[in-house]
Design an enzyme around this catalytic site. Structure first.
Site, PDB file in Angstrom:
ATOM      1  N   ASP A  67     -50.843 -27.196-117.051  1.00  0.00           N
ATOM      2  CA  ASP A  67     -49.698 -27.978-117.534  1.00  0.00           C
ATOM      3  C   ASP A  67     -50.125 -29.231-118.273  1.00  0.00           C
ATOM      4  OD1 ASP A  67     -50.687 -29.240-115.276  1.00  0.00           O
ATOM      5  OD2 ASP A  67     -48.910 -28.941-114.060  1.00  0.00           O
ATOM      6  N   ASN A 137     -43.327 -30.970-103.057  1.00  0.00           N
ATOM      7  CA  ASN A 137     -42.081 -30.173-103.036  1.00  0.00           C
ATOM      8  C   ASN A 137     -42.353 -28.682-103.264  1.00  0.00           C
ATOM      9  OD1 ASN A 137     -42.746 -30.078-105.709  1.00  0.00           O
ATOM     10  ND2 ASN A 137     -40.861 -31.002-106.493  1.00  0.00           N
ATOM     11  N   HIS A 139     -44.189 -27.349-105.690  1.00  0.00           N
ATOM     12  CA  HIS A 139     -44.382 -26.877-107.074  1.00  0.00           C
ATOM     13  C   HIS A 139     -45.817 -26.435-107.330  1.00  0.00           C
ATOM     14  CE1 HIS A 139     -45.247 -31.201-108.795  1.00  0.00           C
ATOM     15  NE2 HIS A 139     -46.379 -30.577-108.594  1.00  0.00           N
ATOM     16  N   GLU A 144     -41.057 -26.615-110.949  1.00  0.00           N
ATOM     17  CA  GLU A 144     -40.340 -27.326-109.895  1.00  0.00           C
ATOM     18  C   GLU A 144     -39.434 -26.348-109.133  1.00  0.00           C
ATOM     19  OE1 GLU A 144     -41.434 -30.059-109.215  1.00  0.00           O
ATOM     20  OE2 GLU A 144     -41.208 -31.622-110.714  1.00  0.00           O
TER      21      GLU A 144
HETATM   22  C1  GLP Z   1     -49.116 -32.495-110.463  1.00  0.00           C
HETATM   23  C2  GLP Z   1     -49.624 -31.285-111.241  1.00  0.00           C
HETATM   24  C3  GLP Z   1     -49.816 -30.095-110.344  1.00  0.00           C
HETATM   25  C4  GLP Z   1     -50.599 -30.486-109.117  1.00  0.00           C
HETATM   26  C5  GLP Z   1     -49.807 -31.484-108.324  1.00  0.00           C
HETATM   27  C6  GLP Z   1     -50.487 -31.937-107.041  1.00  0.00           C
HETATM   28  O1  GLP Z   1     -47.733 -32.570-110.431  1.00  0.00           O
HETATM   29  N1  GLP Z   1     -48.759 -30.946-112.312  1.00  0.00           N
HETATM   30  O2  GLP Z   1     -50.456 -29.054-111.064  1.00  0.00           O
HETATM   31  O3  GLP Z   1     -50.876 -29.368-108.324  1.00  0.00           O
HETATM   32  O4  GLP Z   1     -49.590 -32.615-109.154  1.00  0.00           O
HETATM   33  O5  GLP Z   1     -51.294 -33.039-107.289  1.00  0.00           O
HETATM   34  P1  GLP Z   1     -52.226 -33.768-106.257  1.00  0.00           P
HETATM   35  O6  GLP Z   1     -53.434 -32.925-106.146  1.00  0.00           O
HETATM   36  O7  GLP Z   1     -52.510 -35.086-106.916  1.00  0.00           O
HETATM   37  O8  GLP Z   1     -51.479 -33.905-104.993  1.00  0.00           O
END
Ligand code: GLP
Length: 264
Positions: A67, A137, A139, A144
Protein backbone atom coordinates in the site's frame (compact mmCIF):
# COMPACT_ATOMS: atom_id res chain seq x y z
CA UNK A 1 -3.39 -22.05 8.81
CA UNK A 2 -0.10 -22.32 10.60
CA UNK A 3 0.16 -20.35 13.85
CA UNK A 4 3.66 -19.94 15.26
CA UNK A 5 3.88 -18.38 18.72
CA UNK A 6 7.27 -17.25 19.95
CA UNK A 7 8.59 -15.60 23.09
CA UNK A 8 10.17 -12.44 21.72
CA UNK A 9 9.85 -9.89 18.93
CA UNK A 10 13.32 -10.84 17.70
CA UNK A 11 12.13 -14.42 17.17
CA UNK A 12 9.25 -13.18 14.98
CA UNK A 13 11.77 -11.32 12.79
CA UNK A 14 14.14 -14.31 12.61
CA UNK A 15 11.43 -16.78 11.61
CA UNK A 16 10.05 -14.38 8.99
CA UNK A 17 13.58 -13.81 7.64
CA UNK A 18 14.08 -17.60 7.47
CA UNK A 19 10.93 -17.88 5.35
CA UNK A 20 12.11 -15.11 3.01
CA UNK A 21 15.51 -16.78 2.76
CA UNK A 22 13.97 -20.19 1.99
CA UNK A 23 11.82 -18.61 -0.71
CA UNK A 24 14.79 -16.88 -2.38
CA UNK A 25 16.97 -20.00 -2.10
CA UNK A 26 14.24 -22.00 -3.79
CA UNK A 27 13.94 -19.41 -6.57
CA UNK A 28 16.42 -16.56 -6.82
CA UNK A 29 14.09 -14.42 -8.96
CA UNK A 30 11.20 -14.70 -6.51
CA UNK A 31 8.40 -12.16 -6.38
CA UNK A 32 7.87 -10.90 -2.82
CA UNK A 33 5.05 -8.83 -1.37
CA UNK A 34 6.24 -6.38 1.29
CA UNK A 35 4.65 -4.45 4.14
CA UNK A 36 5.38 -1.26 6.07
CA UNK A 37 4.67 -0.10 9.61
CA UNK A 38 6.59 -0.64 12.83
CA UNK A 39 6.37 -4.44 12.87
CA UNK A 40 8.53 -5.34 9.83
CA UNK A 41 11.44 -3.10 10.91
CA UNK A 42 13.26 -5.90 12.75
CA UNK A 43 12.67 -8.24 9.82
CA UNK A 44 14.25 -5.71 7.46
CA UNK A 45 17.25 -5.32 9.83
CA UNK A 46 17.61 -9.09 9.84
CA UNK A 47 17.43 -9.28 6.03
CA UNK A 48 20.08 -6.56 5.71
CA UNK A 49 22.38 -8.48 8.03
CA UNK A 50 21.87 -11.70 6.02
CA UNK A 51 22.68 -9.84 2.77
CA UNK A 52 25.88 -8.53 4.37
CA UNK A 53 26.82 -12.06 5.44
CA UNK A 54 26.04 -13.17 1.87
CA UNK A 55 23.51 -15.75 3.08
CA UNK A 56 20.91 -14.22 0.78
CA UNK A 57 20.81 -11.99 -2.30
CA UNK A 58 17.96 -9.84 -3.62
CA UNK A 59 19.73 -9.17 -6.94
CA UNK A 60 17.11 -11.05 -8.96
CA UNK A 61 14.11 -10.47 -6.67
CA UNK A 62 11.05 -8.39 -7.60
CA UNK A 63 8.96 -6.75 -4.85
CA UNK A 64 5.47 -5.29 -4.64
CA UNK A 65 4.42 -3.24 -1.64
CA UNK A 66 0.98 -3.63 -0.18
CA UNK A 67 0.00 0.00 0.00
CA UNK A 68 0.82 3.70 -0.14
CA UNK A 69 -0.75 6.98 0.92
CA UNK A 70 -2.57 8.86 -1.84
CA UNK A 71 -1.05 12.28 -2.45
CA UNK A 72 2.45 11.66 -1.10
CA UNK A 73 5.32 11.65 -3.62
CA UNK A 74 7.96 8.93 -3.15
CA UNK A 75 10.45 11.40 -1.69
CA UNK A 76 8.00 12.51 1.05
CA UNK A 77 9.39 11.38 4.41
CA UNK A 78 6.09 9.75 5.45
CA UNK A 79 5.48 7.94 2.16
CA UNK A 80 5.85 4.19 2.15
CA UNK A 81 8.24 4.53 -0.81
CA UNK A 82 10.54 6.59 1.42
CA UNK A 83 10.13 4.07 4.27
CA UNK A 84 11.03 1.15 1.99
CA UNK A 85 14.05 2.94 0.65
CA UNK A 86 15.28 3.89 4.10
CA UNK A 87 14.62 0.64 5.90
CA UNK A 88 15.28 -1.94 3.21
CA UNK A 89 16.04 -1.09 -0.41
CA UNK A 90 19.03 1.18 0.24
CA UNK A 91 20.51 -1.46 2.53
CA UNK A 92 20.30 -4.55 0.31
CA UNK A 93 21.44 -5.55 -3.19
CA UNK A 94 18.04 -5.12 -4.86
CA UNK A 95 17.56 -3.65 -8.35
CA UNK A 96 15.30 -0.59 -7.76
CA UNK A 97 13.76 -1.16 -11.19
CA UNK A 98 12.24 -4.32 -9.75
CA UNK A 99 10.55 -2.64 -6.76
CA UNK A 100 6.93 -1.58 -7.15
CA UNK A 101 4.66 0.50 -4.92
CA UNK A 102 1.22 1.87 -5.82
CA UNK A 103 2.55 5.45 -5.66
CA UNK A 104 0.06 8.15 -6.57
CA UNK A 105 1.25 11.67 -5.73
CA UNK A 106 -1.64 13.18 -7.71
CA UNK A 107 -5.19 12.05 -6.80
CA UNK A 108 -6.30 12.56 -10.42
CA UNK A 109 -4.46 9.41 -11.44
CA UNK A 110 -5.65 6.94 -8.79
CA UNK A 111 -7.63 4.72 -11.16
CA UNK A 112 -4.74 4.49 -13.58
CA UNK A 113 -2.28 3.78 -10.72
CA UNK A 114 -4.42 0.90 -9.47
CA UNK A 115 -4.77 -0.60 -12.96
CA UNK A 116 -1.05 -0.27 -13.71
CA UNK A 117 -0.15 -1.84 -10.36
CA UNK A 118 -2.41 -4.87 -10.94
CA UNK A 119 -1.04 -5.16 -14.48
CA UNK A 120 2.57 -5.12 -13.22
CA UNK A 121 1.63 -7.79 -10.66
CA UNK A 122 0.14 -10.01 -13.34
CA UNK A 123 3.15 -9.49 -15.64
CA UNK A 124 5.50 -10.56 -12.81
CA UNK A 125 3.77 -13.93 -12.59
CA UNK A 126 2.28 -13.16 -9.15
CA UNK A 127 3.50 -12.90 -5.58
CA UNK A 128 5.18 -16.00 -4.21
CA UNK A 129 5.55 -14.84 -0.61
CA UNK A 130 3.48 -11.99 0.78
CA UNK A 131 4.59 -10.41 4.07
CA UNK A 132 1.74 -8.80 6.02
CA UNK A 133 1.26 -6.84 9.21
CA UNK A 134 -2.12 -6.32 10.84
CA UNK A 135 -3.84 -3.15 12.01
CA UNK A 136 -5.39 -2.94 15.49
CA UNK A 137 -8.76 -3.04 13.68
CA UNK A 138 -7.81 -6.18 11.73
CA UNK A 139 -6.86 -4.44 8.49
CA UNK A 140 -4.29 -5.90 6.11
CA UNK A 141 -2.60 -3.42 3.79
CA UNK A 142 -5.10 -0.57 3.94
CA UNK A 143 -8.09 -2.91 3.58
CA UNK A 144 -10.19 -1.48 6.35
CA UNK A 145 -13.16 -3.29 7.97
CA UNK A 146 -16.03 -3.83 5.48
CA UNK A 147 -13.58 -4.21 2.58
CA UNK A 148 -14.80 -6.63 -0.04
CA UNK A 149 -13.11 -10.00 0.39
CA UNK A 150 -12.62 -10.17 -3.38
CA UNK A 151 -11.31 -6.64 -3.83
CA UNK A 152 -8.36 -5.77 -6.06
CA UNK A 153 -6.02 -2.77 -5.83
CA UNK A 154 -8.04 0.37 -5.16
CA UNK A 155 -8.38 3.50 -3.05
CA UNK A 156 -9.63 3.18 0.51
CA UNK A 157 -10.62 5.87 2.96
CA UNK A 158 -8.77 5.17 6.18
CA UNK A 159 -10.70 4.71 9.40
CA UNK A 160 -10.20 7.19 12.22
CA UNK A 161 -8.57 4.39 14.21
CA UNK A 162 -5.96 3.76 11.49
CA UNK A 163 -5.27 7.48 11.12
CA UNK A 164 -4.82 7.64 14.91
CA UNK A 165 -2.63 4.52 15.03
CA UNK A 166 -0.37 5.84 12.26
CA UNK A 167 -0.22 9.40 13.57
CA UNK A 168 2.89 8.41 15.56
CA UNK A 169 4.83 8.42 12.27
CA UNK A 170 3.86 12.04 11.50
CA UNK A 171 5.19 15.18 13.15
CA UNK A 172 2.66 17.30 15.02
CA UNK A 173 0.96 19.72 12.65
CA UNK A 174 2.06 17.67 9.62
CA UNK A 175 -0.83 16.84 7.30
CA UNK A 176 -1.70 13.13 7.43
CA UNK A 177 -3.40 11.61 4.39
CA UNK A 178 -6.76 9.95 4.92
CA UNK A 179 -6.73 7.98 1.65
CA UNK A 180 -4.60 5.00 0.80
CA UNK A 181 -4.10 2.83 -2.27
CA UNK A 182 -3.96 -0.80 -1.27
CA UNK A 183 -3.69 -4.20 -2.83
CA UNK A 184 -7.14 -5.70 -2.43
CA UNK A 185 -7.97 -8.66 -0.25
CA UNK A 186 -8.57 -10.64 -3.44
CA UNK A 187 -5.10 -9.60 -4.66
CA UNK A 188 -3.52 -10.73 -1.37
CA UNK A 189 -5.38 -14.05 -1.52
CA UNK A 190 -3.80 -14.75 -4.92
CA UNK A 191 -0.30 -14.86 -3.39
CA UNK A 192 1.14 -18.40 -3.18
CA UNK A 193 2.17 -17.99 0.46
CA UNK A 194 1.15 -15.40 3.02
CA UNK A 195 3.11 -14.63 6.17
CA UNK A 196 1.52 -12.33 8.73
CA UNK A 197 3.73 -11.02 11.52
CA UNK A 198 2.50 -9.29 14.67
CA UNK A 199 3.79 -8.38 18.10
CA UNK A 200 2.40 -6.84 21.28
CA UNK A 201 -0.85 -6.73 23.22
CA UNK A 202 -2.32 -4.09 20.94
CA UNK A 203 -2.75 -6.69 18.21
CA UNK A 204 -4.21 -9.46 20.43
CA UNK A 205 -7.91 -8.78 19.74
CA UNK A 206 -7.40 -8.35 15.99
CA UNK A 207 -5.44 -11.61 15.85
CA UNK A 208 -8.05 -13.55 17.81
CA UNK A 209 -10.68 -12.36 15.32
CA UNK A 210 -8.45 -13.05 12.32
CA UNK A 211 -7.40 -16.56 13.35
CA UNK A 212 -10.38 -17.81 15.33
CA UNK A 213 -13.23 -15.44 14.61
CA UNK A 214 -15.74 -15.95 11.84
CA UNK A 215 -14.63 -15.10 8.31
CA UNK A 216 -15.87 -11.53 8.07
CA UNK A 217 -15.29 -8.32 6.17
CA UNK A 218 -15.35 -6.67 9.60
CA UNK A 219 -11.93 -8.26 10.21
CA UNK A 220 -10.16 -8.17 6.82
CA UNK A 221 -7.29 -10.36 8.09
CA UNK A 222 -9.81 -13.16 8.70
CA UNK A 223 -9.87 -13.54 4.89
CA UNK A 224 -6.55 -15.36 5.31
CA UNK A 225 -8.66 -18.31 6.52
CA UNK A 226 -9.40 -18.71 2.78
CA UNK A 227 -5.73 -18.58 1.81
CA UNK A 228 -4.26 -21.96 0.82
CA UNK A 229 -0.93 -21.33 2.58
CA UNK A 230 -1.07 -18.74 5.35
CA UNK A 231 1.24 -18.55 8.36
CA UNK A 232 0.94 -16.25 11.37
CA UNK A 233 4.17 -15.61 13.30
CA UNK A 234 3.32 -13.77 16.50
CA UNK A 235 4.76 -13.17 19.93
CA UNK A 236 3.24 -14.27 23.24
CA UNK A 237 1.62 -10.88 23.89
CA UNK A 238 -0.04 -10.79 20.48
CA UNK A 239 -1.23 -14.39 21.08
CA UNK A 240 -2.72 -13.57 24.48
CA UNK A 241 -6.36 -13.62 23.33
CA UNK A 242 -6.22 -16.80 21.26
CA UNK A 243 -8.52 -19.37 22.84
CA UNK A 244 -6.67 -22.26 21.14
CA UNK A 245 -3.19 -21.06 22.15
CA UNK A 246 -2.33 -24.35 23.88
CA UNK A 247 -3.26 -26.24 20.71
CA UNK A 248 -1.00 -24.09 18.48
CA UNK A 249 1.90 -24.63 20.89
CA UNK A 250 1.17 -28.36 20.90
CA UNK A 251 1.22 -28.44 17.08
CA UNK A 252 4.57 -26.61 17.09
CA UNK A 253 6.02 -29.08 19.60
CA UNK A 254 4.74 -32.06 17.58
CA UNK A 255 6.34 -30.68 14.40
CA UNK A 256 9.64 -30.23 16.24
CA UNK A 257 9.48 -33.82 17.52
CA UNK A 258 8.77 -35.14 14.01
CA UNK A 259 11.63 -33.09 12.50
CA UNK A 260 14.06 -34.26 15.17
CA UNK A 261 13.13 -37.91 14.71
CA UNK A 262 13.44 -37.55 10.91
CA UNK A 263 16.93 -36.07 11.37
CA UNK A 264 17.98 -38.74 13.91
C1 GLP B 1 -0.37 0.39 8.39
C2 GLP B 1 -0.10 -0.37 7.10
C3 GLP B 1 -0.36 -1.84 7.26
C4 GLP B 1 0.32 -2.35 8.50
C5 GLP B 1 -0.29 -1.69 9.70
C6 GLP B 1 0.30 -2.15 11.03
O1 GLP B 1 -1.68 0.85 8.48
N1 GLP B 1 -0.86 0.14 6.02
O2 GLP B 1 0.08 -2.53 6.10
O3 GLP B 1 0.17 -3.74 8.61
O4 GLP B 1 -0.08 -0.29 9.57
O5 GLP B 1 1.39 -1.37 11.37
P1 GLP B 1 2.33 -1.56 12.62
O6 GLP B 1 3.24 -2.67 12.27
O7 GLP B 1 3.04 -0.25 12.72
O8 GLP B 1 1.47 -1.85 13.78
Amino acid sequence: MEVIIVAREEDVAKIAADRVQQQIHQKRDSVLGLATGGTPLRLYDELESRVQKKSISFAAVTTFNLDEYVGLPPDHRQSYAYYMDKHLFSRIDIDREKTFLPSCPDRKYVTRTCEDFEQALRASGGIELQILGIGTNGHIGFNEPTSSLRSSTRVKTLTKQTVRDNSRFFRSGEEQPSLGITMGIGTILKSKRALLIATGNGKATALAQAIEGPLSAMCPASALQLHPNATFVIDIDAASRLSQRAYYLWVMASKDRLERSAEG
